[in-house]
Design a protein around this motif. Structure first.
Motif, PDB file in Angstrom:
ATOM      1  N   PRO A   1      -7.487 -10.398  -0.035  1.00  0.00           N
ATOM      2  CA  PRO A   1      -7.536  -8.936  -0.135  1.00  0.00           C
ATOM      3  C   PRO A   1      -6.399  -8.475  -1.040  1.00  0.00           C
ATOM      4  CG  PRO A   1      -6.443  -9.554   1.903  1.00  0.00           C
ATOM      5  CD  PRO A   1      -6.826 -10.855   1.202  1.00  0.00           C
ATOM      6  N   ALA A   2      -6.691  -7.579  -1.978  1.00  0.00           N
ATOM      7  CA  ALA A   2      -5.647  -7.196  -2.934  1.00  0.00           C
ATOM      8  C   ALA A   2      -5.664  -5.706  -3.233  1.00  0.00           C
ATOM      9  CB  ALA A   2      -5.843  -7.966  -4.237  1.00  0.00           C
ATOM     10  N   TYR A   3      -4.462  -5.119  -3.192  1.00  0.00           N
ATOM     11  CA  TYR A   3      -4.317  -3.707  -3.544  1.00  0.00           C
ATOM     12  C   TYR A   3      -3.108  -3.571  -4.451  1.00  0.00           C
ATOM     13  CZ  TYR A   3      -3.453   1.299  -3.080  1.00  0.00           C
ATOM     14  OH  TYR A   3      -3.229   2.621  -3.337  1.00  0.00           O
TER      15      TYR A   3
ATOM     16  N   GLU B   1      -1.912  -5.566  -6.940  1.00  0.00           N
ATOM     17  CA  GLU B   1      -1.162  -6.821  -6.969  1.00  0.00           C
ATOM     18  C   GLU B   1      -1.328  -7.537  -8.310  1.00  0.00           C
ATOM     19  OE1 GLU B   1      -0.147  -6.716  -2.645  1.00  0.00           O
ATOM     20  OE2 GLU B   1       0.759  -7.436  -4.504  1.00  0.00           O
TER      21      GLU B   1
ATOM     22  N   ASP C   1      -9.123  -3.743  -3.530  1.00  0.00           N
ATOM     23  CA  ASP C   1      -9.309  -2.612  -2.608  1.00  0.00           C
ATOM     24  C   ASP C   1      -8.907  -1.293  -3.262  1.00  0.00           C
ATOM     25  OD1 ASP C   1      -7.777  -1.532   0.496  1.00  0.00           O
ATOM     26  OD2 ASP C   1      -9.851  -1.276  -0.223  1.00  0.00           O
TER      27      ASP C   1
ATOM     28  N   ASN D   1      -9.516   3.030  -2.321  1.00  0.00           N
ATOM     29  CA  ASN D   1      -8.692   2.227  -1.406  1.00  0.00           C
ATOM     30  C   ASN D   1      -9.138   2.492   0.037  1.00  0.00           C
ATOM     31  OD1 ASN D   1      -5.611   2.490   0.222  1.00  0.00           O
ATOM     32  ND2 ASN D   1      -6.393   0.554  -0.571  1.00  0.00           N
TER      33      ASN D   1
ATOM     34  N   LYS E   1      -6.590  -2.814   4.225  1.00  0.00           N
ATOM     35  CA  LYS E   1      -6.696  -4.274   4.263  1.00  0.00           C
ATOM     36  C   LYS E   1      -7.867  -4.730   5.127  1.00  0.00           C
ATOM     37  CE  LYS E   1      -4.476  -8.653   5.050  1.00  0.00           C
ATOM     38  NZ  LYS E   1      -3.359  -9.460   5.507  1.00  0.00           N
TER      39      LYS E   1
ATOM     40  N   ALA F   1      -2.380 -11.425  -1.441  1.00  0.00           N
ATOM     41  CA  ALA F   1      -2.327 -11.531  -2.909  1.00  0.00           C
ATOM     42  C   ALA F   1      -0.911 -11.385  -3.451  1.00  0.00           C
ATOM     43  CB  ALA F   1      -3.208 -10.433  -3.511  1.00  0.00           C
ATOM     44  N   ASP F   2       0.061 -11.122  -2.574  1.00  0.00           N
ATOM     45  CA  ASP F   2       1.415 -10.802  -3.058  1.00  0.00           C
ATOM     46  C   ASP F   2       2.370 -11.986  -2.996  1.00  0.00           C
ATOM     47  OD1 ASP F   2       2.590  -9.113  -0.006  1.00  0.00           O
ATOM     48  OD2 ASP F   2       1.660 -11.066  -0.367  1.00  0.00           O
TER      49      ASP F   2
ATOM     50  N   PHE G   1      -4.451  -2.403   9.021  1.00  0.00           N
ATOM     51  CA  PHE G   1      -3.761  -3.667   9.322  1.00  0.00           C
ATOM     52  C   PHE G   1      -4.000  -4.142  10.741  1.00  0.00           C
ATOM     53  CE2 PHE G   1      -1.304  -4.859   5.648  1.00  0.00           C
ATOM     54  CZ  PHE G   1      -1.331  -3.727   4.873  1.00  0.00           C
TER      55      PHE G   1
ATOM     56  N   TYR H   1       9.422 -13.857   1.728  1.00  0.00           N
ATOM     57  CA  TYR H   1       9.521 -12.431   1.373  1.00  0.00           C
ATOM     58  C   TYR H   1       9.878 -12.350  -0.098  1.00  0.00           C
ATOM     59  CZ  TYR H   1       8.717 -10.735   5.998  1.00  0.00           C
ATOM     60  OH  TYR H   1       8.111 -10.443   7.173  1.00  0.00           O
TER      61      TYR H   1
ATOM     62  N   ARG I   1       9.561  -9.506  -2.083  1.00  0.00           N
ATOM     63  CA  ARG I   1      10.174  -8.249  -2.541  1.00  0.00           C
ATOM     64  C   ARG I   1      11.016  -7.653  -1.407  1.00  0.00           C
ATOM     65  NH1 ARG I   1       4.205  -6.154  -3.120  1.00  0.00           N
ATOM     66  NH2 ARG I   1       3.505  -6.529  -1.032  1.00  0.00           N
TER      67      ARG I   1
ATOM     68  N   LEU J   1       5.135  -0.656   2.903  1.00  0.00           N
ATOM     69  CA  LEU J   1       4.676   0.252   3.949  1.00  0.00           C
ATOM     70  C   LEU J   1       5.862   0.867   4.673  1.00  0.00           C
ATOM     71  CD1 LEU J   1       2.537  -2.674   5.215  1.00  0.00           C
ATOM     72  CD2 LEU J   1       1.552  -0.733   4.020  1.00  0.00           C
TER      73      LEU J   1
HETATM   74  N1  LIG Z   1      -0.598  -2.205   1.639  1.00  0.00           N
HETATM   75  C1  LIG Z   1      -1.892  -2.432   1.450  1.00  0.00           C
HETATM   76  N2  LIG Z   1      -2.280  -3.706   1.184  1.00  0.00           N
HETATM   77  C2  LIG Z   1      -3.578  -3.904   1.041  1.00  0.00           C
HETATM   78  C3  LIG Z   1      -4.520  -2.841   1.134  1.00  0.00           C
HETATM   79  N3  LIG Z   1      -5.705  -3.364   0.919  1.00  0.00           N
HETATM   80  C4  LIG Z   1      -5.509  -4.670   0.686  1.00  0.00           C
HETATM   81  N4  LIG Z   1      -4.217  -4.995   0.767  1.00  0.00           N
HETATM   82  C5  LIG Z   1      -3.661  -6.328   0.597  1.00  0.00           C
HETATM   83  O1  LIG Z   1      -3.328  -6.834   1.876  1.00  0.00           O
HETATM   84  C6  LIG Z   1      -2.296  -7.813   1.757  1.00  0.00           C
HETATM   85  C7  LIG Z   1      -1.171  -7.474   2.719  1.00  0.00           C
HETATM   86  O2  LIG Z   1      -0.620  -6.249   2.393  1.00  0.00           O
HETATM   87  P1  LIG Z   1       0.968  -6.059   2.293  1.00  0.00           P
HETATM   88  O3  LIG Z   1       1.191  -4.689   1.755  1.00  0.00           O
HETATM   89  O4  LIG Z   1       1.528  -7.203   1.562  1.00  0.00           O
HETATM   90  O5  LIG Z   1       1.382  -6.073   3.801  1.00  0.00           O
HETATM   91  P2  LIG Z   1       2.631  -6.859   4.433  1.00  0.00           P
HETATM   92  O6  LIG Z   1       2.646  -8.245   3.947  1.00  0.00           O
HETATM   93  O7  LIG Z   1       2.538  -6.660   5.893  1.00  0.00           O
HETATM   94  O8  LIG Z   1       3.859  -6.036   3.921  1.00  0.00           O
HETATM   95  P3  LIG Z   1       4.918  -6.461   2.818  1.00  0.00           P
HETATM   96  O9  LIG Z   1       6.036  -7.094   3.505  1.00  0.00           O
HETATM   97  O10 LIG Z   1       5.240  -5.161   2.175  1.00  0.00           O
HETATM   98  O11 LIG Z   1       4.280  -7.412   1.866  1.00  0.00           O
HETATM   99  C8  LIG Z   1      -1.854  -7.798   0.302  1.00  0.00           C
HETATM  100  O12 LIG Z   1      -2.503  -8.826  -0.396  1.00  0.00           O
HETATM  101  C9  LIG Z   1      -2.355  -6.438  -0.177  1.00  0.00           C
HETATM  102  O13 LIG Z   1      -2.574  -6.404  -1.542  1.00  0.00           O
HETATM  103  C10 LIG Z   1      -4.087  -1.530   1.405  1.00  0.00           C
HETATM  104  O14 LIG Z   1      -4.858  -0.579   1.499  1.00  0.00           O
HETATM  105  N5  LIG Z   1      -2.776  -1.348   1.566  1.00  0.00           N
END
Ligand SMILES: Nc1nc2c(ncn2[C@@H]2O[C@H](COP(=O)(O)OP(=O)(O)OP(=O)(O)O)[C@@H](O)[C@H]2O)c(=O)[nH]1
Ligand SMILES: [Mg+2]
Length: 307
Positions: A29-31, A33, A56, A79, A82, A106-107, A188, A214, A216, A221
């Motif tokens: 899933p990618a937003y 990225e 997304d 969007n 996730k 995807a990050d 989430f 980690y 970044r 969020l």
């Molecule tokens: N934030 C966000 N991520 C999304 C969304 N849709 C898909 N994604 C993807 O979901 C994955 C997880 O999102 P992250 O924002 O990395 O959430 P996280 O890992 O809990 O938070 P970080 O520590 O900021 O990376 C990533 O690959 C995002 O690109 C969305 O609407 N919002």
């Protein structure tokens, strides 16, 4: 993918000489990225027959970069979250029918070289394999650790399981899980819902340790809003999956408050001889609300059993 099968064999994931070649699908899933998705797709492609990226509703070149890296790209016009991206991946997996689906972000927070370790338990009969960061939790910032702990305990209550990392998005699913999981969450909270749904369908769940990365500083969020948002969704899941427990506890708390107020009002009334009407009303309200909650729990539980 020649490279794929040799590597899988090295990881003991292909019984040599058997007819059946294990088919692996990677779902990402990618937003927004674009800066990371390309290398994630390329690396994941070493361990998967196909890589799907659900874009997304990104406003950057995420879809183009993922496509150039060899992924099949599915685009959401806007969007949606996730969870919605994961649901799109699952829908695609149901059509492609792999032996295993691996989900990774995807990050670059998940190391694709750990994909074989996640898939191995699937080939040993597990349906949901969660990549747990527990062994490296010290790498997680304190404020996030607290949030993750609260969500972990809520998810354990919803799923009656004792997993150690409910928020990890690095997971592997069996063909059975792909078909049977029922997921509705768009945000989430899907991470917790997947565990709760797997548990309620008696699918076999396990965990393998993964690297806690980690890339970044800070998060995309707002941690408090994000945490409270996910927690409220998980509480709804507990109420839906375990109504007797949820409404029973809620009812007990309300009854206890009502009784406490009642005792206080009674003490004051016997002392001053003046029955505090407001206190009496409050007592009655809490006790009625408590009884109603318990009653609701009993009814919903009975209805749930009939299904
Ligand atoms: N934030 C966000 N991520 C999304 C969304 N849709 C898909 N994604 C993807 O979901 C994955 C997880 O999102 P992250 O924002 O990395 O959430 P996280 O890992 O809990 O938070 P970080 O520590 O900021 O990376 C990533 O690959 C995002 O690109 C969305 O609407 N919002
Ligand atoms: Mg991330």
């Amino acid at each position: 993918m020649i490279l794929h099968s040799a590597l899988m064999k090295d990881c003991g994931l292909e019984a040599s000489g058997t007819e059946h070649k294990v088919r692996v699908l990677a779902g990402i899933p990618a937003y927004n990225e674009a800066s990371c998705v390309g290398s994630v797709v390329l690396q994941a492609g070493q361990y998967a027959d196909e890589v799907i990226v659900v874009d997304d509703g990104s406003t950057d070149d995420t879809a183009a970069v993922a496509g150039l890296a060899g992924a099949a790209v599915i685009r959401h016009g806007e969007n949606r979250g996730k969870g919605s991206a994961i649901q799109s991946i699952l829908a695609e997996a149901r059509k492609r029918k792999p032996d295993a689906l691996v989900l990774l972000d995807a990050d670059s927070q998940h190391d694709p070289h750990e994909i074989p370790a996640l898939i191995k338990p699937v080939l040993e009969g597990y349906d949901l394999v969660i990549g747990s960061r527990e062994a490296q939790r010290e790498k997680t910032r304190a404020y996030r650790r607290l949030g993750q702990k609260v969500l972990l305990h809520a998810t354990r209550l919803a799923s009656r399981s004792n997993i150690t990392d409910s928020e990890s998005g690095f997971r592997a699913l069996s063909a059975k899980a792909i078909d049977e999981l029922e997921l509705k969450e768009n945000g989430f909270a899907i991470e917790s819902e997947m565990i709760a749904s797997a548990a309620s369908k008696r699918l076999r769940i396990t965990e393998v340790p993964i690297s806690n990365i980690y890339v970044r500083d800070g998060s995309t969020l707002n941690p408090v809003r994000h945490g409270v948002g996910v927690l409220s969704r998980v509480l709804v899941m507990i109420a839906r999956l375990r109504p007797l427990f949820f409404f029973g506890v809620l009812g007990a708390i309300l009854l206890a408050i009502g009784i406490a107020i009642g005792v206080r009002v009674h003490t004051i009334a016997t002392g001053s001889g003046d029955p505090a009407v407001a206190g009496v009303v409050l007592t009655a309200l809490f006790i009625i609300a408590g009884l109603l909650a318990v009653f609701t729990g009993v009814i919903l539980n009975a209805l749930g059993r009939r299904k």
